[in-house]
Design a protein around this motif. Structure first.
Motif, PDB file in Angstrom:
ATOM      1  N   MET A   1       4.345  -0.209  -0.389  1.00 24.68           N
ATOM      2  CA  MET A   1       3.369   0.754   0.068  1.00 24.68           C
ATOM      3  C   MET A   1       4.051   2.066   0.434  1.00 24.68           C
ATOM      4  O   MET A   1       3.491   3.123   0.223  1.00 24.68           O
ATOM      5  CB  MET A   1       2.583   0.192   1.244  1.00 24.68           C
ATOM      6  N   ALA A   2       5.243   1.974   0.979  1.00 30.07           N
ATOM      7  CA  ALA A   2       5.950   3.187   1.394  1.00 30.07           C
ATOM      8  C   ALA A   2       6.228   4.086   0.190  1.00 30.07           C
ATOM      9  O   ALA A   2       6.058   5.311   0.278  1.00 30.07           O
ATOM     10  CB  ALA A   2       7.242   2.821   2.104  1.00 30.07           C
ATOM     11  N   GLU A   5       3.025   5.803  -0.913  1.00 29.83           N
ATOM     12  CA  GLU A   5       2.679   6.891  -0.002  1.00 29.83           C
ATOM     13  C   GLU A   5       3.615   8.077  -0.184  1.00 29.83           C
ATOM     14  O   GLU A   5       3.180   9.231  -0.161  1.00 29.83           O
ATOM     15  CB  GLU A   5       2.709   6.388   1.438  1.00 29.83           C
ATOM     16  N   PHE A  40      -2.737  -6.578   8.405  1.00 26.43           N
ATOM     17  CA  PHE A  40      -1.610  -6.053   7.629  1.00 26.43           C
ATOM     18  C   PHE A  40      -1.826  -4.578   7.319  1.00 26.43           C
ATOM     19  O   PHE A  40      -0.942  -3.748   7.527  1.00 26.43           O
ATOM     20  CB  PHE A  40      -1.449  -6.867   6.344  1.00 26.43           C
ATOM     21  N   TRP A  41      -3.022  -4.250   6.800  1.00 24.18           N
ATOM     22  CA  TRP A  41      -3.303  -2.858   6.444  1.00 24.18           C
ATOM     23  C   TRP A  41      -3.338  -1.964   7.682  1.00 24.18           C
ATOM     24  O   TRP A  41      -2.840  -0.837   7.644  1.00 24.18           O
ATOM     25  CB  TRP A  41      -4.599  -2.769   5.657  1.00 24.18           C
ATOM     26  N   HIS A  44       0.067  -1.017   8.792  1.00 23.68           N
ATOM     27  CA  HIS A  44       0.676   0.004   7.939  1.00 23.68           C
ATOM     28  C   HIS A  44      -0.024   1.360   8.082  1.00 23.68           C
ATOM     29  O   HIS A  44       0.230   2.272   7.293  1.00 23.68           O
ATOM     30  CB  HIS A  44       0.671  -0.456   6.482  1.00 23.68           C
ATOM     31  N   TYR A  46      -3.350   2.092   7.956  1.00 20.15           N
ATOM     32  CA  TYR A  46      -4.627   2.283   7.257  1.00 20.15           C
ATOM     33  C   TYR A  46      -5.784   1.887   8.172  1.00 20.15           C
ATOM     34  O   TYR A  46      -5.668   0.948   8.954  1.00 20.15           O
ATOM     35  CB  TYR A  46      -4.673   1.453   5.972  1.00 20.15           C
ATOM     36  N   LYS A  76      -5.349   6.424   5.083  1.00 24.06           N
ATOM     37  CA  LYS A  76      -4.221   6.676   5.971  1.00 24.06           C
ATOM     38  C   LYS A  76      -3.797   8.129   5.845  1.00 24.06           C
ATOM     39  O   LYS A  76      -3.483   8.577   4.737  1.00 24.06           O
ATOM     40  CB  LYS A  76      -3.046   5.774   5.605  1.00 24.06           C
TER      41      LYS A  76
END
Length: 79
Positions: A1-2, A5, A40-41, A44, A46, A76
């Protein structure tokens, strides 16, 4: 995900977004040990935006034809 983003930031975007299917609690294909990914989201960065929704159609296992599934967006800020 990083990396996703970081790529969005390099492209000049201020917000990362994705949408996730919303299944009913009694969905017949739900595994007995199912755990929601909401935590989880959230961890992070979101946030779920129930007011931003759409549908996508696909054929689930056991379906004879495609059906529309409700999808909700998660956002996010990338600031």
């Amino acid at each position: 995900m990083a990396e996703r983003e970081a790529h969005a930031k390099r492209q000049g975007f201020d917000i990362a977004a994705f949408c996730a299917v919303e299944r009913p609690a009694d969905h017949p294909a739900k595994p007995a040990d199912y755990r929601s990914l909401h935590g989880f989201w959230n961890a992070h960065g979101y946030q779920r935006h129930g007011e931003l929704a759409t549908t996508f159609a696909w054929r689930d296992i056991g379906e004879q034809a495609e059906s529309h599934k409700p999808m909700v967006f998660w956002l996010k800020p990338l600031g």
